[in-house]
Design a protein around this motif. Structure first.
Motif, PDB file in Angstrom:
ATOM      1  N   UNK A   1       0.682  -1.066  -0.096  1.00  0.00           N
ATOM      2  CA  UNK A   1       0.044   0.064   0.032  1.00  0.00           C
ATOM      3  C   UNK A   1       0.746   1.279  -0.050  1.00  0.00           C
ATOM      4  N   UNK A   2       0.622   1.969  -0.923  1.00  0.00           N
ATOM      5  CA  UNK A   2       1.582   3.110  -0.912  1.00  0.00           C
ATOM      6  C   UNK A   2       0.352   4.527  -1.219  1.00  0.00           C
ATOM      7  N   UNK A   3       1.038   5.792  -0.719  1.00  0.00           N
ATOM      8  CA  UNK A   3       0.136   6.884  -0.758  1.00  0.00           C
ATOM      9  C   UNK A   3       0.992   8.058  -1.588  1.00  0.00           C
ATOM     10  N   UNK A   4       0.411   8.823  -2.319  1.00  0.00           N
ATOM     11  CA  UNK A   4       1.163   9.665  -3.068  1.00  0.00           C
ATOM     12  C   UNK A   4       0.843  10.971  -2.362  1.00  0.00           C
ATOM     13  N   UNK A   5       2.091  11.742  -2.174  1.00  0.00           N
ATOM     14  CA  UNK A   5       2.240  13.068  -1.493  1.00  0.00           C
ATOM     15  C   UNK A   5       2.502  14.127  -2.461  1.00  0.00           C
ATOM     16  N   UNK A   6       2.900  15.252  -1.959  1.00  0.00           N
ATOM     17  CA  UNK A   6       3.056  16.277  -2.959  1.00  0.00           C
ATOM     18  C   UNK A   6       4.515  16.244  -3.364  1.00  0.00           C
ATOM     19  N   UNK A   7       5.504  15.549  -2.467  1.00  0.00           N
ATOM     20  CA  UNK A   7       7.113  15.278  -2.628  1.00  0.00           C
ATOM     21  C   UNK A   7       6.788  13.893  -3.534  1.00  0.00           C
ATOM     22  N   UNK A   8       6.065  13.398  -3.714  1.00  0.00           N
ATOM     23  CA  UNK A   8       5.965  12.026  -4.434  1.00  0.00           C
ATOM     24  C   UNK A   8       5.514  10.916  -3.375  1.00  0.00           C
ATOM     25  N   UNK A   9       5.401   9.557  -3.983  1.00  0.00           N
ATOM     26  CA  UNK A   9       4.819   8.522  -3.411  1.00  0.00           C
ATOM     27  C   UNK A   9       5.747   7.963  -2.162  1.00  0.00           C
ATOM     28  N   UNK A  10       4.854   7.657  -1.083  1.00  0.00           N
ATOM     29  CA  UNK A  10       5.448   7.046   0.225  1.00  0.00           C
ATOM     30  C   UNK A  10       4.969   5.502   0.279  1.00  0.00           C
ATOM     31  N   UNK A  11       5.500   4.767   1.214  1.00  0.00           N
ATOM     32  CA  UNK A  11       5.111   3.414   1.419  1.00  0.00           C
ATOM     33  C   UNK A  11       4.070   3.806   2.823  1.00  0.00           C
ATOM     34  N   UNK A  12       3.072   3.287   2.684  1.00  0.00           N
ATOM     35  CA  UNK A  12       2.114   3.106   3.962  1.00  0.00           C
ATOM     36  C   UNK A  12       2.065   1.789   4.680  1.00  0.00           C
ATOM     37  N   UNK A  13       2.172   0.564   4.045  1.00  0.00           N
ATOM     38  CA  UNK A  13       2.147  -0.522   4.971  1.00  0.00           C
ATOM     39  C   UNK A  13       2.216  -1.532   3.915  1.00  0.00           C
ATOM     40  N   UNK A  14       2.563  -2.656   4.335  1.00  0.00           N
ATOM     41  CA  UNK A  14       2.834  -4.045   3.456  1.00  0.00           C
ATOM     42  C   UNK A  14       1.497  -4.974   3.970  1.00  0.00           C
ATOM     43  N   UNK A  15       0.695  -5.581   2.978  1.00  0.00           N
ATOM     44  CA  UNK A  15       0.017  -6.507   3.508  1.00  0.00           C
ATOM     45  C   UNK A  15       0.352  -7.885   3.511  1.00  0.00           C
ATOM     46  N   UNK A  16      -0.253  -8.760   4.066  1.00  0.00           N
ATOM     47  CA  UNK A  16       0.239 -10.006   4.557  1.00  0.00           C
ATOM     48  C   UNK A  16      -0.071 -11.031   3.028  1.00  0.00           C
ATOM     49  N   UNK A  17       0.727 -12.187   2.994  1.00  0.00           N
ATOM     50  CA  UNK A  17       0.302 -12.882   1.598  1.00  0.00           C
ATOM     51  C   UNK A  17      -1.136 -13.194   1.521  1.00  0.00           C
ATOM     52  N   UNK A  18      -1.556 -13.133   0.254  1.00  0.00           N
ATOM     53  CA  UNK A  18      -2.985 -13.346   0.000  1.00  0.00           C
ATOM     54  C   UNK A  18      -3.247 -14.471  -0.811  1.00  0.00           C
ATOM     55  N   UNK A  19      -3.896 -15.618  -0.042  1.00  0.00           N
ATOM     56  CA  UNK A  19      -4.010 -17.038  -0.854  1.00  0.00           C
ATOM     57  C   UNK A  19      -5.191 -17.229  -1.430  1.00  0.00           C
ATOM     58  N   UNK A  20      -6.001 -16.238  -1.268  1.00  0.00           N
ATOM     59  CA  UNK A  20      -7.421 -16.298  -1.999  1.00  0.00           C
ATOM     60  C   UNK A  20      -7.398 -16.056  -3.575  1.00  0.00           C
ATOM     61  N   UNK A  21      -8.641 -16.041  -3.929  1.00  0.00           N
ATOM     62  CA  UNK A  21      -8.666 -15.636  -5.278  1.00  0.00           C
ATOM     63  C   UNK A  21      -9.046 -14.378  -5.933  1.00  0.00           C
TER      64      UNK A  21
END
Length: 404
Positions: free
Chosen positions: A250-270
């Motif tokens: 997950x990333x967020x775009x700011x006035x000075x460029x994109x930033x990391x927000x968080x990292x999700x867990x492995x997704x095993x669904x469809x």
């Protein structure tokens, strides 16, 4: 013929004498004779121990290393070295006869007659005896054997080396020594020769400077820290190949460029497209350019650590298609060793480094094109410069064995 055994030596009236005893005599018989009257002989199966005598030396400085030149039959010279250097030598470079049958130059390249039906087996037997002694001399923990050869015997030599050094790692290098090509009847012109590297224990090639004479295709990125794409490329690129490395970033775009927000867990669904990103953020998934499901190079937990350390960064904002890069362990090591000092951080917490003092290096490949190995430039032209009024057939380059 009667054989005598030397028991000892003495000196009398300025003469050196030997005390001798008759071998296999019914009654002991001893004599004292002048040494010059003795003739040394050996019976079948007797060991013959070669010795070396110094015939002269050139000294420049007692504190500097010195070179030793042994003039003699190579097999006997190698045997003599086993008494003092067994298991102690770091590098052995062997330049054997190429067994081509050539007799028209100073370095006799002929070992067995060209028409001999057993010319290859005789040559191999000749080589095996010397290679076995070389093996005794090499340090098994860290040493290398280098053997040069041309196309006439390289296949057989390679098999022989594999047989004699099963515990070693072996590579063959092709080195261009005559870019113009040496004429071969009804064949391609020969431009190179082969070098077998037999590496024992910890021995391994080391990187060399890109600013050296090695001819390589220089990557413009080689002089800076190299960031790798987080999206896996090459082999095992599908989601099913590494299902635990299919997760959202997950990333967020700011006035000075994109930033990391968080990292999700492995997704095993469809139904991964239904996963909602935090407010104001987008989810970047490992989706390939053809729209198929791929996987990231790192697990979710590893990527979180990389982001904290500043070893992961975001590319130009492109929403869900924003590129993500990271530093592999080798590049991380360069940062942690101070080769690339950290001078700041960007808006996504990725490090900014100083690469102004970095001297790029690379590991040579198996195809060498080095100016100093050129037979014409490093051999013929150098010989003309040193001895302008004399000719020498096929002078070797300074850094290469063979100049034909």
């Amino acid at each position: 013929m009667r054989l005598w055994k030397v028991l000892g030596f003495e000196k009398a009236d300025g003469k050196r004498l030997a005390q001798i005893e008759l071998l296999n005599a019914a009654k002991p018989e001893r004599q004292t004779v002048a040494i010059e009257n003795l003739v040394a002989v050996a019976e079948f199966h007797d060991y013959i121990y070669p010795g070396m005598v110094s015939t002269g030396k050139v000294e420049c400085d007692d504190n500097k290393p010195f070179h030793t030149v042994i003039n003699g039959e190579n097999y006997h010279a190698l045997q003599a070295l086993t008494f003092t250097h067994r298991g102690k030598i770091d590098v052995i470079y062997i330049d054997p006869p190429y067994n081509t049958g050539a007799k028209d130059w100073k370095y006799n390249n002929d070992y067995v007659g060209e028409e001999d039906l057993y010319r290859h087996s005789k040559w191999l037997a000749f080589m095996e005896r010397r290679l076995l002694i070389a093996k005794d001399l090499l340090n098994p923990k860290d040493s290398v054997l280098i053997v040069t050869i041309d196309e006439k015997e390289y296949l057989r030599l390679g098999l022989l080396l594999e047989q004699l050094f099963p515990e070693a790692r072996m590579q063959m290098v092709s080195s261009v020594i005559n870019p113009k090509g040496a004429t071969r009847s009804s064949a391609f012109g020969r431009t190179d020769e082969y070098l077998f590297f037999v590496m024992m224990g910890a021995a391994a090639p080391i990187p060399v400077s890109l600013n050296s004479e090695w001819k390589v295709a220089q990557d413009r990125r080689a002089g800076s820290l190299r960031w790798a794409e987080l999206l896996r490329a090459g082999s095992h690129t599908r989601r099913v190949d590494s299902p635990n490395q299919f997760y959202p970033v997950f990333i967020r775009n700011g006035t000075d460029g994109p930033r990391f927000e968080s990292v999700g867990d492995a997704y095993l669904g469809e139904n991964w497209r239904a996963v909602k990103a935090p407010p104001g953020c987008v989810a970047v998934w490992p989706i390939r350019s053809d729209g198929s499901e791929g996987n990231w190079q790192n697990s979710a937990s590893s990527l979180r650590e990389l982001i904290i350390k500043g070893y992961a960064k975001l590319g130009r904002w492109r929403g869900k298609d924003t590129a993500i890069a990271y530093l592999k362990r080798g590049e991380q090591g360069k940062v942690e060793a101070g080769i690339f000092p950290i001078v700041g951080r960007k808006q996504d917490n990725s490090i900014v480094v100083d690469d102004s003092e970095y001297q790029p290096v690379f590991l040579p490949g198996t195809q060498w094109r080095i100016a100093s190995h050129n037979a014409e430039q490093g051999g013929t032209n150098l010989q003309k410069l040193l001895i302008p009024d004399r000719k020498f057939p096929f002078p070797n380059p300074s850094y290469s064995r063979e100049g034909a």
